[in-house]
Design a protein around this motif. Structure first.
Motif, PDB file in Angstrom:
ATOM      1  N   SER A  65      36.739   2.881 -14.347  1.00  0.00           N
ATOM      2  CA  SER A  65      37.276   1.714 -15.057  1.00  0.00           C
ATOM      3  C   SER A  65      38.786   1.610 -14.881  1.00  0.00           C
ATOM      4  CB  SER A  65      36.931   1.795 -16.546  1.00  0.00           C
ATOM      5  OG  SER A  65      37.440   2.990 -17.118  1.00  0.00           O
ATOM      6  N   LYS A  66      39.455   2.759 -14.659  1.00  0.00           N
ATOM      7  CA  LYS A  66      40.898   2.793 -14.416  1.00  0.00           C
ATOM      8  C   LYS A  66      41.143   3.575 -13.135  1.00  0.00           C
ATOM      9  CE  LYS A  66      42.163   2.687 -19.324  1.00  0.00           C
ATOM     10  NZ  LYS A  66      42.880   3.415 -20.410  1.00  0.00           N
ATOM     11  N   ASN A  68      44.044   4.892 -12.270  1.00  0.00           N
ATOM     12  CA  ASN A  68      45.138   5.854 -12.409  1.00  0.00           C
ATOM     13  C   ASN A  68      44.616   7.286 -12.333  1.00  0.00           C
ATOM     14  OD1 ASN A  68      46.908   3.734 -12.800  1.00  0.00           O
ATOM     15  ND2 ASN A  68      46.787   3.847 -15.034  1.00  0.00           N
ATOM     16  N   ASN A  71      46.336  10.543 -16.277  1.00  0.00           N
ATOM     17  CA  ASN A  71      45.780   9.928 -17.473  1.00  0.00           C
ATOM     18  C   ASN A  71      46.727  10.052 -18.670  1.00  0.00           C
ATOM     19  OD1 ASN A  71      43.828   8.685 -19.118  1.00  0.00           O
ATOM     20  ND2 ASN A  71      43.010  10.665 -19.747  1.00  0.00           N
TER      21      ASN A  71
END
Length: 321
Positions: A65-66, A68, A71
């Motif tokens: 979902s991300k 990156n 975190n």
């Protein structure tokens, strides 16, 4: 006049001093950069699954979902490091899982007509830095297995890997190690034994209760040898067989001539749609015909034939009047 000049000079000097003061207070610093290097640190147990009957195909998809990698980072309240990742995540996981599976003995991309299919989705792949704990890596991947007919045989499960290591918040090597060790933990969390189970043909049809015959020869049923022995008195009668089914999975068939009595052979079942579970609802009808004699028929339950590995009978023919 002199007073006015002095006043203008003082105002100008104050402006210059304020400007210098403001300039000195603005400090521009480049954010720290973390170079994360992905690596497979463990390639699995060698040759653990070298005797499998079927191959497997692997598909990996990045479904995070991300995107990156970093975190959480609480080492600084003013700046968060920039992260670079090499190689790219999806191809790395795909190639690493292939290496891991090949080392264990899985046969990847063996035969498209019989290969199973392992679907992998990357759910989480990140590192965090927490004061007092250090670097922590987290990897979560979900898996599903499908047979060569695209039927799901292994439900969606999630493998999780975590790894923590203490050290400097500016150490890229430690950050990389935390993430790479977490990936190894995730690989170890996968139930490879269960996946290998589907790639091994059982010798006992009862252990493949719902595995359906499709004609590829990849079920225990299709590899179970049945002895046929059909006798008649007098001999020389024609023998026919047909399938009689009370389940929608298996179709009825017309009579099929197989030979004359005494008829003896060994064959395996190649009945489309047949499973061990539905075999109790399927029968084999044996027809015996001879000119001048009444035609006779006998039926045999397929489940019983599979368990006994035999269909044998004798027809005592009766003359027509």
């Amino acid at each position: 006049m002199k007073t006015i000049f002095n006043s203008i000079f003082l105002v100008s000097l104050l402006f210059v001093l304020q400007s210098c003061s403001l300039t000195k207070s603005v400090v521009v610093t480049e954010p720290q950069t973390l170079d994360i290097r992905l690596d497979l640190l463990n390639e699995g147990q060698p040759n653990k699954f070298v005797d499998l009957d079927y191959g497997i195909r692997l598909n990996v998809k990045d479904s995070r979902s991300k995107s990156n990698i970093l975190n959480i980072y609480d080492a600084s309240v003013t700046s968060v490091p920039k992260t670079t990742l090499y190689p790219d995540l999806e191809p790395f996981v795909s190639e690493s899982m292939r290496r891991y599976m090949r080392t264990m003995g899985f046969d990847l991309d063996a035969d498209i007509s019989t290969d199973y299919y392992l679907s992998v989705k990357i759910r989480e792949y990140n590192i965090s830095y927490l004061s007092g704990i250090g670097w922590s890596g987290l990897v979560q991947i979900s898996l599903e297995v499908f047979d060569n007919n695209n039927k799901q045989v292994y439900p969606n499960v999630t493998a999780v890997g975590r790894y923590s290591i203490n050290g400097s918040s500016k150490n890229s090597q430690l950050a990389s190690k935390a993430l790479n060790e977490a990936f190894v933990k995730a690989m170890e969390d996968i139930d490879w034994e269960r996946i290998a189970y589907f790639l091994k043909r059982s010798d006992n049809p009862a252990l493949e209760q719902n595995k359906k015959v499709v004609g590829d020869g990849n079920t225990a049923l299709e590899n179970t040898i049945i002895r046929w022995f059909i006798e008649s008195s007098p001999r020389g009668a024609d023998v026919y067989t047909r399938v009689v089914s009370s389940t929608s999975d298996v179709k009825n068939t017309n009579q099929n001539y197989v030979g004359t009595t005494p008829y003896e052979t060994t064959e395996s079942f190649d009945i489309k749609g047949l499973t061990f579970n539905n075999s109790g609802n399927v029968q084999i009808e044996v027809i015996c015909e001879k000119s001048g004699y009444i035609t006779q028929k006998k039926r045999f339950n397929l489940r019983q034939a599979i368990e006994q590995k035999e269909i044998s009978t004798k027809f005592n023919l009766i003359k027509e009047e």
